[in-house]
Scaffold this motif. Structure first.
Motif, short mmCIF file in Angstrom:
data_model
loop_
_atom_site.label_atom_id
_atom_site.label_comp_id
_atom_site.label_asym_id
_atom_site.label_seq_id
_atom_site.Cartn_x
_atom_site.Cartn_y
_atom_site.Cartn_z
N THR A 54 -51.60 62.74 47.54
CA THR A 54 -52.12 62.78 49.06
C THR A 54 -51.66 61.79 50.20
OG1 THR A 54 -54.11 64.48 48.94
CG2 THR A 54 -53.96 63.35 51.38
N TYR A 55 -50.53 61.92 50.75
CA TYR A 55 -50.30 60.63 51.51
C TYR A 55 -50.38 60.82 53.74
CZ TYR A 55 -47.29 59.59 47.93
OH TYR A 55 -46.56 59.25 46.90
N VAL A 56 -50.85 59.70 54.16
CA VAL A 56 -51.73 60.12 55.41
C VAL A 56 -51.27 59.02 56.31
CG1 VAL A 56 -53.52 60.29 56.87
CG2 VAL A 56 -53.78 60.82 54.55
N ASP A 57 -50.32 59.74 57.38
CA ASP A 57 -49.79 58.59 58.29
C ASP A 57 -49.62 59.27 59.87
OD1 ASP A 57 -48.47 55.08 57.09
OD2 ASP A 57 -47.50 56.42 59.22
N LEU A 58 -49.53 58.20 61.14
CA LEU A 58 -49.81 58.40 61.64
C LEU A 58 -48.28 58.67 62.45
CD1 LEU A 58 -51.60 59.30 64.61
CD2 LEU A 58 -51.50 56.58 64.34
N ASP A 59 -46.91 57.82 61.84
CA ASP A 59 -46.00 57.72 62.07
C ASP A 59 -44.96 58.57 62.20
OD1 ASP A 59 -43.10 56.80 61.78
OD2 ASP A 59 -43.94 54.72 62.35
N LYS A 60 -44.35 59.02 63.60
CA LYS A 60 -43.82 60.28 63.95
C LYS A 60 -42.69 60.27 62.39
CE LYS A 60 -44.64 61.43 68.65
NZ LYS A 60 -44.32 61.61 69.67
N ARG A 61 -41.73 58.89 62.04
CA ARG A 61 -40.52 58.89 61.10
C ARG A 61 -41.64 59.82 59.92
NH1 ARG A 61 -39.73 53.46 62.65
NH2 ARG A 61 -41.77 53.22 62.38
N ALA A 62 -42.53 59.58 58.95
CA ALA A 62 -43.28 59.41 58.55
C ALA A 62 -43.59 61.17 57.99
CB ALA A 62 -44.73 59.21 58.00
N ALA A 63 -43.69 61.76 59.26
CA ALA A 63 -44.02 63.03 59.44
C ALA A 63 -42.27 63.99 59.20
CB ALA A 63 -44.29 63.14 61.12
N ARG A 64 -41.22 63.03 60.15
CA ARG A 64 -40.16 63.92 59.46
C ARG A 64 -39.55 63.91 58.11
NH1 ARG A 64 -39.35 61.68 65.13
NH2 ARG A 64 -38.21 59.87 63.11
N PHE A 65 -39.91 62.70 57.93
CA PHE A 65 -39.87 62.23 56.04
C PHE A 65 -40.14 63.53 55.09
CE2 PHE A 65 -40.81 60.10 51.96
CZ PHE A 65 -39.79 59.62 52.09
N PHE A 66 -41.56 63.44 55.76
CA PHE A 66 -42.19 64.54 54.49
C PHE A 66 -41.84 66.29 55.31
CE2 PHE A 66 -44.89 60.64 53.73
CZ PHE A 66 -45.03 60.20 51.98
N ALA A 67 -41.62 65.76 56.02
CA ALA A 67 -41.32 67.49 56.14
C ALA A 67 -40.39 67.98 55.26
CB ALA A 67 -41.17 67.40 57.47
N ASP A 68 -39.34 67.12 55.07
CA ASP A 68 -37.93 67.07 53.72
C ASP A 68 -38.49 67.21 52.74
OD1 ASP A 68 -35.77 67.09 52.89
OD2 ASP A 68 -35.16 65.52 53.38
N THR A 69 -39.26 68.63 51.93
CA THR A 69 -40.15 68.65 51.11
C THR A 69 -39.34 68.70 49.78
OG1 THR A 69 -41.63 70.22 51.84
CG2 THR A 69 -41.07 70.20 49.48
N GLU A 70 -38.15 68.58 49.82
CA GLU A 70 -36.86 68.89 48.67
C GLU A 70 -36.26 67.81 48.63
OE1 GLU A 70 -33.91 71.60 48.89
OE2 GLU A 70 -34.74 72.91 49.33
N GLY A 71 -36.44 66.47 49.77
CA GLY A 71 -35.78 65.36 49.71
C GLY A 71 -36.67 64.62 49.01
N VAL A 72 -38.30 64.11 49.15
CA VAL A 72 -39.08 63.69 48.89
C VAL A 72 -38.82 63.40 47.60
CG1 VAL A 72 -41.00 63.14 48.93
CG2 VAL A 72 -40.22 63.60 51.32
N GLN A 73 -39.21 65.13 46.96
CA GLN A 73 -39.26 65.64 46.04
C GLN A 73 -38.23 64.85 45.29
OE1 GLN A 73 -39.72 69.62 45.79
NE2 GLN A 73 -42.34 69.59 46.23
N GLN A 74 -36.44 64.67 45.40
CA GLN A 74 -35.93 64.81 45.04
C GLN A 74 -35.79 63.03 44.36
OE1 GLN A 74 -32.48 65.72 46.15
NE2 GLN A 74 -30.80 63.36 45.54
N ILE A 75 -35.92 62.59 45.74
CA ILE A 75 -36.62 60.98 45.20
C ILE A 75 -37.74 60.96 44.06
CG2 ILE A 75 -37.43 58.80 45.83
CD1 ILE A 75 -36.62 59.85 48.81
N ILE A 76 -38.66 61.42 44.39
CA ILE A 76 -39.64 61.36 43.11
C ILE A 76 -39.15 61.70 41.71
CG2 ILE A 76 -41.92 62.64 42.44
CD1 ILE A 76 -42.78 62.73 45.47
N ARG A 77 -38.44 62.94 41.00
CA ARG A 77 -37.96 62.97 40.61
C ARG A 77 -36.96 61.64 39.83
NH1 ARG A 77 -37.57 68.06 42.45
NH2 ARG A 77 -35.85 68.13 43.27
N GLU A 78 -36.10 60.96 40.92
CA GLU A 78 -35.99 59.89 40.02
C GLU A 78 -35.72 59.45 39.59
OE1 GLU A 78 -33.30 59.85 43.68
OE2 GLU A 78 -31.72 61.34 44.03
#
Length: 206
Positions: A54-78
């Motif tokens: 579970t990630y928690v952050d106030l930054d709007k850039r973090a919110a936009r980053f994690f909103a791209d679920t597929e992109g984040v999962q791709q980074i994790i899988r790599e």
């Protein structure tokens, strides 16, 4: 993957693989089912080795980053394996975001303020706090009766190791001083130690 997602990760991973190596070393010392990373920004490296973060952050850039679920999962899988990739993001201040008591096995506090104080209740008894000296949070944890220092995380070159030996040699201030909760919070800075470590592991004991 959105271009913004990759760009934010590339900037976070400016020393390629460094965070991955850190959390590989932490996992060897701290097997965990549920991990809380407060003040995470876009550092998804814990998900390279842990399957439920579970990630928690106030930054709007973090919110936009994690909103791209597929992109984040791709980074994790790599970087990780097929079992990893399950994550939750909470957009808000970790001091006020509702979090369950004693829910997590590992609480991460890196460069993001007094997380040990604000989120310590989320760590189960017997769980582990990973904290560095930034902002004085490691020093604050050392004064907190809920926590006991159980290891130091050392960095040498590109490698991280966890040691449980000679812990009395760590967290000794270079300059004689009285360290109090009030003085730490007033300064908001880490304390210079005679034998510094990259970070410290505390066990929640009460």
């Amino acid at each position: 993957m959105k271009q913004m997602t990759q760009q934010l990760w590339d900037k976070q991973d400016q020393h390629p693989g460094d965070r991955w190596r850190l959390f590989q070393a932490i996992r060897e010392a701290v097997p965990a089912d549920a991990v809380l990373y407060a003040g995470s920004y876009v550092d998804v490296a814990p998900s390279f080795v842990y399957s439920d973060v579970t990630y928690v952050d106030l930054d709007k850039r973090a919110a936009r980053f994690f909103a791209d679920t597929e992109g984040v999962q791709q980074i994790i899988r790599e970087h990780g394996d097929d079992e990893n990739g399950r994550f939750t993001f909470l957009h808000g201040d970790y001091r006020s975001v509702p979090l369950d008591d004693e829910r997590y096995d590992l609480l991460i506090s890196l460069y993001a303020g007094f997380i040990s104080e604000a989120c310590g209740h989320c760590l189960r008894i017997g769980g582990t706090l990973l904290v560095n000296a930034s902002h004085g949070d490691a020093a604050l944890a050392a004064l907190d009766s809920r926590f006991k220092l159980t290891a130091a995380v050392l960095s040498r070159g590109e490698h991280y190791t966890v040691t449980h030996s000679d812990l009395d040699r760590f967290m000794v201030p270079k300059k004689p001083q009285t360290v109090t909760r009030e003085s730490i919070k007033a300064s908001g800075r880490g304390i210079a130690y005679t034998r510094p470590a990259f970070a410290y592991l505390f066990t929640r004991v009460r």
